[in-house]
Design an enzyme around this catalytic site. Structure first.
Site, PDB file in Angstrom:
ATOM      1  N   CYS A  61     -57.144 -80.969 -32.389  1.00 22.72           N
ATOM      2  CA  CYS A  61     -57.675 -81.893 -32.197  1.00 22.72           C
ATOM      3  C   CYS A  61     -56.620 -83.052 -31.411  1.00 22.72           C
ATOM      4  O   CYS A  61     -56.968 -83.240 -29.875  1.00 22.72           O
ATOM      5  CB  CYS A  61     -58.273 -83.273 -33.373  1.00 22.72           C
ATOM      6  SG  CYS A  61     -57.239 -83.798 -34.252  1.00 22.72           S
ATOM      7  N   HIS A 269     -57.680 -88.120 -37.056  1.00 21.31           N
ATOM      8  CA  HIS A 269     -58.835 -87.037 -36.027  1.00 21.31           C
ATOM      9  C   HIS A 269     -59.101 -87.468 -35.338  1.00 21.31           C
ATOM     10  O   HIS A 269     -58.925 -88.933 -34.374  1.00 21.31           O
ATOM     11  CB  HIS A 269     -59.963 -87.080 -36.419  1.00 21.31           C
ATOM     12  CG  HIS A 269     -60.440 -85.945 -36.089  1.00 21.31           C
ATOM     13  ND1 HIS A 269     -60.038 -85.093 -35.407  1.00 21.31           N
ATOM     14  CD2 HIS A 269     -62.488 -86.148 -35.372  1.00 21.31           C
ATOM     15  CE1 HIS A 269     -61.371 -84.466 -35.348  1.00 21.31           C
ATOM     16  NE2 HIS A 269     -62.785 -84.812 -34.755  1.00 21.31           N
TER      17      HIS A 269
END
Length: 426
Positions: A61, A269
């Site tokens: 990510c 994340h």
């Protein structure tokens, strides 16, 4: 058919040694195979949201979310929320991907005329990391041929190793010397050995072009050490839950980017928040600069400064700063004689007419590339109606990490998400 990019033959020699050093800077001595495997994916679009990238495993990510942010930037700048902006056939997907890749690469390599593309001939997806890295090649492309190169070789981005090849391309084109200069702490590798997460330096490089490890504005001297920060207003922004948890303080260059698009960080994340409402952002006004300068004297984030700091603050803002005037203003702004000046009082006195107001109501969209974090495991954008409450009282919601993250910018924001499904930033 686009003209072929002007390029040289694959190179050997100095580039190979620099690439080897860049790989070590990324992974350390040797990546674990399971961590490496998480990063072996291309830039793939969701079958359920044709302009949204999918992330298959935890880790990449750090590259995928910034790429998504720049894809969204191109959409937001060329379409309105009332257009059918979510639709995209394969050709349009490729165009969006190329545009985003070019912008990230050019931003990270300002001043470069030659770009170094890292590629691999083998298209198999089950290579060991040592095999993969031994097969890498480098091709040089002139600045004018970058977009053509990406368009003609779209598989470079979309095939199995697209994310890693693009990351190495950005780093090698930027150059090892510049990378080391920006990262500063070379003991910290860019991809965590244990969990595979990208470091803040990697994230910042993808978002702003600067591989610095900090998220505050400009350089700061802390405990005698000069720490590099973000040097200008970014094209897309960054906010993080870690600020709510008081692990860091994100500067206005990232919180107030040029476009209403933010990469959002949780503790594990990265996701993306965006809007079509350009009134949410803008170029720095004098009021923005004043607020930023005020915070230089308010290092603890208490929203006030000592009256002793008023004179140097006025000097930095090129305002009247002779002793008589400073004494007069100190008395006015600190009427109770507490020895402090509150930021709202300062801003009201000197910049009341320049204060830009955020719209009270606006529409937001949220993207999370991990299927498991989406309803029915389908990667789609979630739409929400945001309201900025009149009250300055912050509503703490410990079970809503997204709202806690956004309150670092909009302290009194409330969002009603369609379908009553609150997006996950994890």
């Amino acid at each position: 058919m686009a003209e072929t990019a002007e390029a040289t033959e694959p190179t050997t020699g100095p580039d190979d040694k620099e690439l080897e050093a860049i790989i070590k800077l990324t992974w350390g001595d040797q990546p674990r195979q399971d961590i490496f495997q998480r990063w072996t994916q291309g830039f793939c679009f969701s079958a359920d949201e044709p302009t949204a990238l999918v992330q298959f495993e935890g880790g990449p990510c750090a590259v995928l979310a910034p790429m998504q942010a720049y894809i969204v930037k191109y959409i937001v700048n060329n379409k309105s929320v009332n257009d059918d902006w979510k639709k995209a056939e394969v050709e349009e997907q490729n165009r969006l991907l190329c545009k985003a890749a070019c912008e990230i690469l050019c931003q990270a390599t300002q001043g470069c005329d030659i770009f170094k593309f890292v590629y691999i001939d083998d298209k198999e997806g089950c290579l060991e990391h040592s095999q993969f890295h031994s097969m890498l090649k480098v091709e040089q492309v002139n600045k004018d041929g970058i977009e053509t190169f990406f368009n003609d070789r779209i598989s470079f981005l979309r095939d199995t190793f697209g994310v890693l090849l693009f990351l190495y391309t950005v780093m090698l084109s930027k150059g090892l010397v510049k990378l080391k200069e920006e990262i500063c702490d070379l003991d910290v590798i860019l991809i965590d050995k244990e969990f595979g997460y990208g470091s803040q330096s990697l994230i910042n490089m993808m978002i702003t072009g600067q591989a610095v490890a900090n998220v505050f504005n400009n350089d700061q001297v802390i405990a005698g050490f000069k720490l590099p920060g973000i040097e200008k207003q970014s094209e897309v922004g960054f906010m993080t839950l870690l600020e709510h948890l008081r692990y860091c303080s994100v500067g206005t260059y990232l919180k107030n980017p040029c476009n209403p698009i933010w990469v959002l960080g949780s503790d594990t994340h990265l996701t993306v928040l965006f809007s079509f409402d350009q009134n949410l952002v803008g170029k720095e006004t004098q009021a923005d600069i004043a607020r930023r300068m005020f915070k230089l004297f308010d290092q603890d984030g208490n929203n006030f400064i000592s009256t002793q700091h008023l004179k140097p603050l006025l000097e930095k803002l090129d305002l009247v700063s002779d002793d008589e005037y400073v004494n007069l203003m100190s008395t006015k702004l600190d009427s109770e004689g507490l020895g402090i000046i509150l930021m709202p009082s300062f801003m009201e006195e000197f910049f009341s007419e320049q204060e830009a107001r955020t719209p009270d109501v606006f529409v937001l969209f949220h993207y999370n590339g991990q299927p498991r974090s989406n309803s029915n495991s389908k990667v789609t954008y979630l739409e929400g109606n945001a309201i900025i409450q009149e009250s300055d009282v912050i509503c703490i919601s410990e079970d809503n990490n997204l709202q806690s993250c956004l309150q670092s910018k909009w302290s009194s924001i409330e969002i009603q998400w369609k379908g009553n499904v609150t997006p996950s930033i994890n």
